[in-house]
Enzyme design. Sequence first.
Site, mmCIF file in Angstrom:
data_model
loop_
_atom_site.group_PDB
_atom_site.id
_atom_site.type_symbol
_atom_site.label_atom_id
_atom_site.label_comp_id
_atom_site.label_asym_id
_atom_site.label_seq_id
_atom_site.Cartn_x
_atom_site.Cartn_y
_atom_site.Cartn_z
ATOM 1 N N LYS A 1 46.979 43.448 41.677
ATOM 2 C CA LYS A 1 46.163 43.568 40.462
ATOM 3 C C LYS A 1 47.044 44.076 39.329
ATOM 4 C CE LYS A 1 41.640 43.993 42.493
ATOM 5 N NZ LYS A 1 40.998 42.754 42.077
ATOM 6 N N HIS B 1 41.699 35.955 51.983
ATOM 7 C CA HIS B 1 42.143 34.847 51.133
ATOM 8 C C HIS B 1 43.572 34.362 51.444
ATOM 9 C CE1 HIS B 1 38.543 36.059 49.245
ATOM 10 N NE2 HIS B 1 39.035 36.911 48.375
ATOM 11 N N GLU C 1 46.557 38.780 39.915
ATOM 12 C CA GLU C 1 45.428 39.020 38.999
ATOM 13 C C GLU C 1 45.905 39.853 37.828
ATOM 14 O OE1 GLU C 1 41.364 39.472 40.788
ATOM 15 O OE2 GLU C 1 42.620 40.411 42.315
ATOM 16 N N ASP D 1 34.308 33.257 52.752
ATOM 17 C CA ASP D 1 35.547 33.597 52.065
ATOM 18 C C ASP D 1 35.535 32.661 50.865
ATOM 19 O OD1 ASP D 1 38.141 33.429 51.033
ATOM 20 O OD2 ASP D 1 38.948 34.211 52.898
ATOM 21 N N HIS D 2 35.267 33.188 49.685
ATOM 22 C CA HIS D 2 34.985 32.262 48.577
ATOM 23 C C HIS D 2 36.192 31.390 48.226
ATOM 24 C CE1 HIS D 2 36.855 35.270 45.910
ATOM 25 N NE2 HIS D 2 36.922 34.322 45.007
ATOM 26 N N LYS E 1 46.839 35.962 35.522
ATOM 27 C CA LYS E 1 46.027 35.539 36.660
ATOM 28 C C LYS E 1 46.550 34.176 37.077
ATOM 29 C CE LYS E 1 41.345 34.547 38.235
ATOM 30 N NZ LYS E 1 41.255 35.426 39.386
HETATM 31 C C1 BG6 Z 1 37.626 39.072 45.771
HETATM 32 C C2 BG6 Z 1 38.255 40.425 45.701
HETATM 33 O O1 BG6 Z 1 37.412 38.673 47.091
HETATM 34 O O2 BG6 Z 1 38.481 38.125 45.137
HETATM 35 C C3 BG6 Z 1 38.538 40.817 44.268
HETATM 36 O O3 BG6 Z 1 37.388 41.371 46.284
HETATM 37 C C4 BG6 Z 1 39.346 39.758 43.570
HETATM 38 O O4 BG6 Z 1 39.212 42.063 44.192
HETATM 39 C C5 BG6 Z 1 38.707 38.382 43.764
HETATM 40 O O5 BG6 Z 1 39.387 40.074 42.191
HETATM 41 C C6 BG6 Z 1 39.608 37.296 43.234
HETATM 42 O O6 BG6 Z 1 38.917 36.093 43.259
HETATM 43 P P1 BG6 Z 1 39.264 34.907 42.253
HETATM 44 O O7 BG6 Z 1 38.337 33.813 42.651
HETATM 45 O O8 BG6 Z 1 39.015 35.428 40.880
HETATM 46 O O9 BG6 Z 1 40.709 34.604 42.496
#
Ligand code: BG6
Length: 486
Positions: free
Chosen positions: A332, A242, A218, A179-180, A337
């Site tokens: 979105k 997230h 976003e 989960d980045h 953002k």
């Molecule tokens: C991803 C989603 O996991 O996270 C995307 O699939 C989203 O739709 C993105 O845009 C958002 O990541 P960050 O790091 O730009 O907040």
Amino acid sequence: MANGLPTSIIIFGASGDLTQRKLIPSLFNGYRKGRMPKQFRIVGYGNTAFTDEAFRSHLEDGIKKFASFEVKSEQWAEFASKIFYLQGKYDTLDDFEKLSEAMSKWEDGAGNRMYYMATPPGVFPNIIDLLGITEQLTENGGWRRVVIEKPFGTDLASAKNLNQQIHRTLNENQIYRIDHYLGKETVQNILITRFANTIFEPLWNRNYIDHVEITVAEKVGVEHRGKFYDGVGVMRDMFQNHLLQLLSLVAMEPPSSFEANALRNEKVKVLCSIRPMNAEAVAQNAVRSQYKGYLQENGVSPESKTPTFAALKLQVDNWRWQGVPFYLRSGKALKEKVSQITVQFKEPPHLLFNASNGIPTPNMLILFLQPDEGVHWRFEAKVPDTISETRSVDMEFKYADSFGKTAIPEAYERLLLDTITGDASLFTRADEVETAWGLIDPILEAWNSTSQPLAAYDVGSWGPAKADALLARDGKIWSMWEARKE
Ligand code: BG6
């Protein structure tokens, strides 16, 4: 612990966007900082035909476009000489045997291997099976670790299935579900703020906190991912992973150590304490909406009911949080953002002073995750030259000011290096993913079976009015810092 063996990073789906945009720039930055193993190589595997040279130059284009650091050409050339490409299919045993041969030849004995699934989710169980059949997951002196990109399943049943499938070949401690958000410095800083300081924790409960807001907004729409996104929507794309991860970090009990299982046990406990919603609760406490113009996006079905925005009011049923609402929202095509967590404290029990705008402002701790990363503390101060008027002021810490503008690395860099060192604390465990789906499923089911029309919101707004009403009903407003300044 490093074992000194050669380490291979094998990326499936290597010709895709993620490899060029995130994985290679992150690995390269780790290399520049001297954090990669002494002997390593990166093997791209995919359907597309590339020679090693063509693959390297495709990645170099990406580095030039996406790296947030200065790229020195000799250093890139050194790094690129460790990158190779193997064309192959994801369901052909022969191709996996070729991969196995190539790897063993290079390792010439025991070696470590990280397999990164940067493919569409449908194919990775197959890849894992074939890696198992060709004995590429057998730990014979070196480790074997598999990194799996999200989405991990599309609901509870499919996530359970997927877990069962991959557990046939892998032990849980070999699986790194990404989960980045957990790789983001500012997200890790939630734990540092809470547990490396003594001033917050005594207040971090229902006695002092009024409510918590988590916003991940976003500005972009679905861009070129219309087809994928339309089958997923904001709940699966952002909330299941997230936003629930952010909530867990804010709400969890202090773990006994920073060790992966200790940390993840506490996160799972929070997820288990979130009150599940039935259809009636969904109607009351969940808002969904779609941005105007979404139906005209490429790849989106003209009748799509996929929400691109959602807001939830969640309750965490435990001693610490009973009665403290957690408001979450994400969408979105919004105004800006911005990802932030606001912890709003209770008002003083007895007001002695007049606020300058007539409304007493409660204290807030705001964790700015992105952009303008930092932490703000909002409190009341006396307006000079008045008898006793107060006004809200802001004490702020900004990463850029304290550590420099380029101090924050790409989230993937930390996660990739953690996989190499075998630290799974920032990855989600099987039970965590399943518990999160268990919370999201009933919401999606309720939405699917309702005849209520899907509200639309304007591109560039903060979402539908209903999301504001969700808080207004409780006498609150989204305390978006920027929005308030307007
Ligand atoms: C991803 C989603 O996991 O996270 C995307 O699939 C989203 O739709 C993105 O845009 C958002 O990541 P960050 O790091 O730009 O907040």
